[in-house]
Every structure is written in C-alpha cells, then in structure tokens.
Design a protein around this motif. Structure first.
Motif, short mmCIF file in Angstrom:
data_model
loop_
_atom_site.label_atom_id
_atom_site.label_comp_id
_atom_site.label_asym_id
_atom_site.label_seq_id
_atom_site.Cartn_x
_atom_site.Cartn_y
_atom_site.Cartn_z
N VAL A 11 7.52 -14.04 72.26
CA VAL A 11 6.90 -13.58 73.50
C VAL A 11 7.40 -12.17 73.77
CG1 VAL A 11 6.59 -13.98 75.96
CG2 VAL A 11 6.78 -15.93 74.40
N ILE A 12 6.48 -11.22 73.84
CA ILE A 12 6.84 -9.84 74.17
C ILE A 12 6.82 -9.70 75.68
CG2 ILE A 12 6.31 -7.41 73.83
CD1 ILE A 12 4.66 -8.18 71.38
N GLY A 13 7.99 -9.57 76.29
CA GLY A 13 8.08 -9.42 77.74
C GLY A 13 8.67 -10.64 78.41
N GLY A 14 9.76 -10.42 79.16
CA GLY A 14 10.45 -11.52 79.82
C GLY A 14 10.19 -11.59 81.30
N SER A 15 9.05 -11.06 81.74
CA SER A 15 8.69 -11.17 83.14
C SER A 15 8.09 -12.55 83.39
CB SER A 15 7.72 -10.05 83.52
OG SER A 15 7.69 -9.86 84.92
N ILE A 16 7.46 -12.76 84.54
CA ILE A 16 7.03 -14.10 84.92
C ILE A 16 6.00 -14.65 83.94
CG2 ILE A 16 5.76 -15.40 86.67
CD1 ILE A 16 7.36 -13.87 88.78
N ALA A 17 5.01 -13.84 83.55
CA ALA A 17 4.00 -14.32 82.59
C ALA A 17 4.66 -14.74 81.29
CB ALA A 17 2.96 -13.24 82.35
N GLY A 18 5.60 -13.96 80.80
CA GLY A 18 6.29 -14.28 79.56
C GLY A 18 7.16 -15.51 79.67
N LEU A 19 7.85 -15.66 80.80
CA LEU A 19 8.72 -16.83 81.00
C LEU A 19 7.90 -18.12 81.03
CD1 LEU A 19 11.07 -15.35 83.74
CD2 LEU A 19 11.73 -15.91 81.38
N LEU A 20 6.77 -18.09 81.73
CA LEU A 20 5.94 -19.29 81.80
C LEU A 20 5.32 -19.60 80.45
CD1 LEU A 20 4.17 -18.85 85.26
CD2 LEU A 20 6.37 -19.91 84.72
N ALA A 21 4.92 -18.56 79.72
CA ALA A 21 4.38 -18.77 78.38
C ALA A 21 5.44 -19.41 77.47
CB ALA A 21 3.89 -17.46 77.78
N ALA A 22 6.67 -18.91 77.55
CA ALA A 22 7.75 -19.46 76.72
C ALA A 22 8.00 -20.93 77.05
CB ALA A 22 9.02 -18.64 76.92
N ARG A 23 7.96 -21.26 78.32
CA ARG A 23 8.14 -22.66 78.73
C ARG A 23 7.09 -23.56 78.06
NH1 ARG A 23 7.19 -27.05 79.22
NH2 ARG A 23 7.35 -28.49 80.99
N VAL A 24 5.84 -23.13 78.05
CA VAL A 24 4.78 -23.91 77.43
C VAL A 24 4.95 -23.94 75.91
CG1 VAL A 24 2.29 -23.99 77.01
CG2 VAL A 24 3.16 -23.53 79.31
N LEU A 25 5.25 -22.81 75.31
CA LEU A 25 5.40 -22.72 73.86
C LEU A 25 6.54 -23.60 73.35
CD1 LEU A 25 4.94 -18.87 73.54
CD2 LEU A 25 3.40 -20.57 72.53
N SER A 26 7.55 -23.80 74.19
CA SER A 26 8.72 -24.57 73.76
C SER A 26 8.37 -26.00 73.38
CB SER A 26 9.80 -24.57 74.85
OG SER A 26 9.38 -25.34 75.98
N GLU A 27 7.22 -26.50 73.84
CA GLU A 27 6.79 -27.85 73.50
C GLU A 27 6.11 -27.92 72.14
OE1 GLU A 27 4.36 -29.42 76.60
OE2 GLU A 27 5.96 -29.40 78.10
N TYR A 28 5.74 -26.76 71.58
CA TYR A 28 4.95 -26.75 70.36
C TYR A 28 5.61 -26.00 69.21
CZ TYR A 28 1.25 -28.48 73.36
OH TYR A 28 0.51 -29.25 74.23
N PHE A 29 6.72 -25.31 69.47
CA PHE A 29 7.41 -24.54 68.44
C PHE A 29 8.88 -24.95 68.41
CE2 PHE A 29 3.62 -22.14 69.16
CZ PHE A 29 3.34 -21.49 67.96
N HIS A 30 9.43 -24.94 67.21
CA HIS A 30 10.86 -25.25 67.09
C HIS A 30 11.71 -24.20 67.78
CE1 HIS A 30 10.55 -28.71 64.47
NE2 HIS A 30 9.70 -28.07 63.70
N GLN A 31 11.26 -22.95 67.74
CA GLN A 31 12.02 -21.87 68.37
C GLN A 31 11.06 -20.90 69.04
OE1 GLN A 31 14.29 -19.46 65.65
NE2 GLN A 31 15.24 -18.23 67.26
N VAL A 32 11.45 -20.46 70.21
CA VAL A 32 10.70 -19.44 70.95
C VAL A 32 11.67 -18.32 71.30
CG1 VAL A 32 9.31 -18.93 72.99
CG2 VAL A 32 9.17 -21.21 71.93
N THR A 33 11.28 -17.09 71.01
CA THR A 33 12.13 -15.93 71.32
C THR A 33 11.41 -15.01 72.30
OG1 THR A 33 13.13 -16.00 69.12
CG2 THR A 33 13.39 -13.97 70.37
N ILE A 34 12.08 -14.72 73.41
CA ILE A 34 11.57 -13.77 74.40
C ILE A 34 12.24 -12.43 74.13
CG2 ILE A 34 11.37 -13.21 76.85
CD1 ILE A 34 11.60 -16.23 77.43
#
Length: 430
Positions: A11-34
C-alpha cells in the motif's frame, strides 16, 4: 476470515485510505506492507505528508459505521483519546440562506465522533498496528512501479525494490501513478478538474468554561452563486474548538488575527463570531488552498494487472463537504468485495460507481459559482433534479422529517432515490 492465497500486497501511503485498505488486504495476503514517506507516529501529531491535517475533518455516519465494522471497539478507543460522540440530527447546527435547519431533542441514530484529523488517524493506525501480518515501512518514498511485461510486480524505492502481487496506490492528492504509468508506456487516465477557487483558514480555540454551546458542530454555509463565505466550528478533544473560515471564488479568509475576526463577522449569522470572540486562541491561523475537485478516470483505461488506486489518489473532493474520509471508507468496502470474488471484475469501474454520488454532490454544488473553473453545466434532466433538490433543501430547513431524510442521503446511508419518497415529494412540492 477468508483464506489468504497471496503472498504480499503493498500500500503506497499510510493515511486513512491506505490504513483501511491494509486492514482489508490483511485478510487475503500473508503480508501487507504500508510504505509512507513520513515516520507515521502513533500519537496524534500532524504529518508533513498530510498538509491539510490541521484543518477540520469530519466523519459521516456511514464512514463511522464502516470503521466500527473493520475495527470492533474503536468507539471506546476514540472516546478514551478524547474524541466527542455526537448525533447529526441532534448536535449539528446548520444555517443556510437565512434559516437554521431543525434539530431533534434526542439522538436519531446518525452517530459519529468529532475530533481532529491527527487523533482519528492515530487511533486507526494503532488499530492497524495490532494486525500481525501488516508491516509499516516509514520514511520511504516510492519512486516508481516495477513492470514485468503487462503486470505490476512491486515498487521502486530510492535504495532498492519491493515486490508484491498487488500494489495499491493510496497516496492521495500527491499521487505520481499517472506519470509512472506514462513512463512505462501505459496510457495514463484522463483527468477531470473542477476548481471553485475555495480557500480556508483554521484556528483552534479553548472553549470558555462559562460557554456551553447548543451543538457539537456548527456550519454557517455558503450559498451559491453570490454568498461565497462560510464558517465551520466543531468541538474537538481537549476542550477545544476547531474554527474554520472559508471563501469561494478566491475570496480567501485572512491569516492575520484582525482580518480573521472581521471575516468571521461578515458571515450570514453571528453565531460563529460570537463563539470565538470570547475564546482563547491556542494555535496559529493556518491556511489551505489545495481544494479543487480532481477525478482520475482509471475506469476508462486498461490498468495493468497488479495495480489499483483508491481514495484521493483517484477521487479528490473539495474538502468543505466533509466527504473524503467516508469516501475512503466506502472504497475499503469495494476492495473487500472485489478481493472476495474468485473471478475479479474491473476494480476501478466498481470504485467509480462508488465514488459517483459524492463526486456529483460536490461538483454540482461547486459548479453553481460562476467563477468555478471547469464547472459542469447540468443536463436537462439534471437541471430539473437540481431544482427539486433545491426546493427539498429549503423544505428541510423547516421540516425535521425532510431534514433527517436529506441527512441520511448526504451521509450515504440511503440512496439518492430516498428524496423521491411520496411523503417527501408532497412536502417539497405542495
């Protein structure tokens, strides 16, 4: 929880949109990097990468409910940190065209919290940091995309590369993805810009102990095409107000104290000025003018596989309408639904549909000012709808039932078709 089938998402960007995207991605990927160019403090501090963070931000009820679903218990975390719960039907004081909209004596279920943007973002970041398979890579600037034939396989950093099966651009208004695509020989998305020439200035005040305001949030609204000025006052943490003055058509509020107060006195109602006139300032006056509506039409191009874009990196709205954080929250739902499907539809087309209502609401209103650059002339059917909507809003200022129905639509809890409910039509037209 869905089965994780993929190794890595960036996820490029750790603002609110990026944080929420990472939360969702965490259910489908072994690792998520912001990956973010800032250091991303866990405390409520303004960040260089979010220059508008000291300005007011508001979370609509729909956005708040999405946060509750993604992070159970976030309401307790917000309250503990000092955020103030409020109800939009009871605690929102709205003045437009010479009249206050009605309020209710008791809450009506249109709940949210009012607080500063740094506080809200820090609480969400703390929640995300508890998720074991999400990592933060702060202080790193993404400088490009890794392309293998037609597939994006990661990002370029100043000191190396980071590979992934999916890259999500959540870098906001500062996005460079269109330029990166063009550099790779990929057609960049068309862009629509509608600029109403809005600028605003903000100052924080300590709420006087002897002053007990009637509501939590107050808005003295602009009225196009002639009334360009507005004032927004909201209670936030630490017994403070965040006080913002805005002006359309380049009618910018001053950043020096006397001019700020004189501008406040010029508003259509004295409530804003009377509040701050007896309050102690606790911050400097800070201006923000990057307010244009900007839409990248990713849905119209052949996006390379392995890349999607969300949030302000796609649809950046004039911030005075307070839609941005809720639109980002809705994007996380679009992402969640997209990831859950084995046969992936076009993500950007789905996101475009999700963004359409907020975009039309903001740009339709901004286009009423004759000085707006890129203003959209409504089509014949849209003109009739706008005439009806204007009458509905006028009725809402006198009728609490119509007002609450309009709030449900504005807060994206009900579809726009709610305004054509027979009872509302009768009250509006007769």
């Amino acid at each position: 929880m869905p089965i994780q089938q993929n190794q890595h998402a960036i996820v490029i960007g750790g603002s609110i949109a990026g944080l929420l995207a990472a939360r969702v991605l965490s259910e489908y990927f072994h690792q998520v990097t912001i990956v973010d160019r800032d250091q991303l403090p866990l405390t409520a501090e303004p960040r260089r990468g979010v220059p508008q963070s000291v300005q007011p931000h508001v979370l609509f009820t729909k956005g708040y409910r999405i946060l509750e679903a993604l992070f159970p218990g976030i309401d307790d975390a917000l309250a503990t940190a000092g955020a103030i719960p409020f109800d939009w039907g009871k605690d929102f004081l709205y003045f437009q065209a010479g009249r206050w909209s009605p309020t209710t004596e008791t809450p009506v279920g249109l709940e949210s919290y009012t607080c500063t943007r740094p506080l809200l973002e820090s609480i969400i970041r703390q929640q995300v940091s508890k998720i074991a398979n999400i990592d933060f890579l702060p202080g790193q600037r993404v400088i490009g995309l890794l392309l293998n034939q037609t597939v994006i396989q990661g990002v370029k950093l100043p000191n190396g590369e980071l590979t992934a099966q999916l890259v999500v651009d959540a870098s906001g208004r500062s996005t460079h993805v269109p330029q990166w695509l063009e550099t790779l020989g990929i057609t960049p998305p068309p862009i629509t810009v509608i600029d109403p020439g809005l600028g605003y200035t903000t100052r924080r005040y300590r709420i006087p102990s002897q002053f007990q305001p009637d509501g939590r949030v107050l808005l003295i609204s602009q009225v196009p095409p002639d009334q360009t000025r507005l004032g927004y006052l909201a209670q936030v943490e630490n017994d403070q107000w965040i006080a913002t003055l805005g002006g359309y058509a380049h009618d910018y509020p001053p950043i020096e104290e006397q001019g700020f107060l004189q501008f406040a006195q010029s508003l259509d109602h004295p409530a804003f000025y009377e509040a701050i006139a007896q309050a102690e300032p606790v911050s400097d006056i800070q201006a923000h003018r990057a307010t244009m509506n900007r839409l990248y039409h990713y849905e119209k191009i052949a996006m390379p596989e392995g890349l999607i874009a969300i949030g302000d990196a796609v649809c950046a709205l004039c911030p005075i309408y307070g839609q941005g954080m809720t639109v980002s929250a809705l994007a996380s739902l679009v992402l969640q639904q997209w990831l859950a499907k084995s046969q992936k539809p076009n993500f950007q087309k789905q996101l475009a549909r999700s963004n359409a209502f907020a975009w039309s609401l903001a740009t339709g209103s901004d286009s009423k000012f004759p000085t707006t650059k890129g203003a959209i002339a409504p089509k014949s059917g849209a003109k009739l709808f706008q005439v009806y909507l204007d009458r509905l809003m006028a009725t809402a200022q006198k009728d609490v039932e119509v007002h609450l129905a309009f709030l449900q639509m504005a807060h994206m809890l009900k579809p726009p078709s709610i305004v054509f409910h027979p009872k509302l039509v009768l009250k509006t037209l007769f």
